[in-house]
Design a protein around this motif. Structure first.
Motif, short mmCIF file in Angstrom:
data_model
loop_
_atom_site.label_atom_id
_atom_site.label_comp_id
_atom_site.label_asym_id
_atom_site.label_seq_id
_atom_site.Cartn_x
_atom_site.Cartn_y
_atom_site.Cartn_z
N LEU A 129 60.21 9.13 43.61
CA LEU A 129 59.63 9.79 42.42
C LEU A 129 58.11 9.72 42.44
CD1 LEU A 129 62.11 8.64 39.65
CD2 LEU A 129 61.78 10.96 40.52
N ARG A 130 57.57 8.57 42.82
CA ARG A 130 56.11 8.44 42.87
C ARG A 130 55.50 9.38 43.91
NH1 ARG A 130 53.96 3.50 40.33
NH2 ARG A 130 55.73 2.48 39.36
N LYS A 131 56.17 9.53 45.04
CA LYS A 131 55.68 10.47 46.06
C LYS A 131 55.70 11.89 45.54
CE LYS A 131 56.93 7.79 50.15
NZ LYS A 131 57.82 7.70 51.32
N GLU A 132 56.76 12.25 44.82
CA GLU A 132 56.85 13.59 44.26
C GLU A 132 55.75 13.82 43.21
OE1 GLU A 132 59.76 16.26 41.44
OE2 GLU A 132 60.69 14.71 42.68
N VAL A 133 55.53 12.83 42.38
CA VAL A 133 54.48 12.95 41.36
C VAL A 133 53.11 13.07 42.03
CG1 VAL A 133 53.28 11.70 39.51
CG2 VAL A 133 55.78 11.81 39.53
N ALA A 134 52.87 12.29 43.08
CA ALA A 134 51.59 12.37 43.80
C ALA A 134 51.39 13.74 44.42
CB ALA A 134 51.53 11.28 44.87
N THR A 135 52.45 14.31 44.98
CA THR A 135 52.37 15.65 45.57
C THR A 135 52.06 16.69 44.51
OG1 THR A 135 53.93 15.03 47.32
CG2 THR A 135 53.67 17.38 46.87
N ARG A 136 52.73 16.58 43.37
CA ARG A 136 52.49 17.53 42.30
C ARG A 136 51.09 17.37 41.70
NH1 ARG A 136 57.85 17.67 38.68
NH2 ARG A 136 56.78 19.47 37.83
N ALA A 137 50.61 16.13 41.61
CA ALA A 137 49.25 15.89 41.10
C ALA A 137 48.23 16.50 42.05
CB ALA A 137 49.00 14.40 40.92
N LYS A 166 47.43 1.14 37.31
CA LYS A 166 47.63 1.06 38.77
C LYS A 166 48.51 2.20 39.26
CE LYS A 166 48.30 -1.41 42.82
NZ LYS A 166 48.69 -0.27 43.63
N ALA A 167 49.59 2.49 38.52
CA ALA A 167 50.48 3.58 38.91
C ALA A 167 49.74 4.92 38.91
CB ALA A 167 51.69 3.64 37.98
N CYS A 168 48.86 5.11 37.94
CA CYS A 168 48.05 6.33 37.90
C CYS A 168 47.18 6.44 39.14
CB CYS A 168 47.17 6.35 36.65
SG CYS A 168 48.06 6.73 35.13
N GLU A 169 46.52 5.37 39.48
CA GLU A 169 45.67 5.37 40.67
C GLU A 169 46.48 5.69 41.92
OE1 GLU A 169 43.90 1.49 40.70
OE2 GLU A 169 42.65 1.91 38.94
N ASP A 170 47.68 5.14 42.00
CA ASP A 170 48.52 5.32 43.18
C ASP A 170 48.95 6.77 43.39
OD1 ASP A 170 48.34 2.61 43.65
OD2 ASP A 170 50.37 2.15 42.90
N VAL A 171 49.09 7.53 42.31
CA VAL A 171 49.56 8.91 42.43
C VAL A 171 48.46 9.95 42.23
CG1 VAL A 171 51.94 8.34 41.84
CG2 VAL A 171 50.37 9.06 40.03
N GLY A 172 47.22 9.50 42.04
CA GLY A 172 46.11 10.43 41.94
C GLY A 172 45.80 10.92 40.54
N PHE A 173 46.29 10.22 39.53
CA PHE A 173 45.98 10.57 38.14
C PHE A 173 44.65 9.93 37.75
CE2 PHE A 173 50.12 11.58 35.70
CZ PHE A 173 50.63 12.28 36.77
N HIS A 174 43.97 10.56 36.83
CA HIS A 174 42.80 9.98 36.19
C HIS A 174 43.32 9.08 35.08
CE1 HIS A 174 38.87 9.60 34.35
NE2 HIS A 174 39.40 9.97 33.20
N SER A 175 42.76 7.91 34.92
CA SER A 175 43.19 7.06 33.81
C SER A 175 41.99 6.50 33.07
CB SER A 175 44.09 5.92 34.29
OG SER A 175 43.37 5.01 35.09
#
Length: 82
Positions: free
Chosen positions: A15-23, A55-64
């Motif tokens: 799921l995290r990989k999918e979220v990172a791809t979509r981000a 940390k999860a945001c950073e891992d998937v490329g989200f701004h936090s």
């Protein structure tokens, strides 16, 4: 129906990989997904939870954005900030 064992760690990674791809796809369109957190007080469990979300945001490329305030902050002050 028989029980099915679910590998939670593997599912989470997928799921995290999918979220990172979509981000990343959104970023190519000039959109950066993000999460803003307002933490009031010094509850240890809340601090751990929020730290993990940042940390999860950073891992998937989200701004936090994390804003911390003392427990003495009034409701009116908090609402004005939000």
């Amino acid at each position: 129906m028989t029980a099915q064992i679910i590998d939670g760690k593997l599912l989470s990674e997928q799921l995290r990989k999918e979220v990172a791809t979509r981000a990343a796809a959104l970023k190519t369109k000039g959109i950066t997904p993000g999460l803003a957190v307002v933490l009031v007080g010094d509850n240890q469990a809340s601090q751990v939870y929020v730290r993990n979300k940042v940390k999860a945001c950073e891992d998937v490329g989200f701004h936090s954005v994390l804003e911390k305030y003392d427990a003495s902050m009034t409701e009116a002050e908090l609402l004005a900030r939000v």
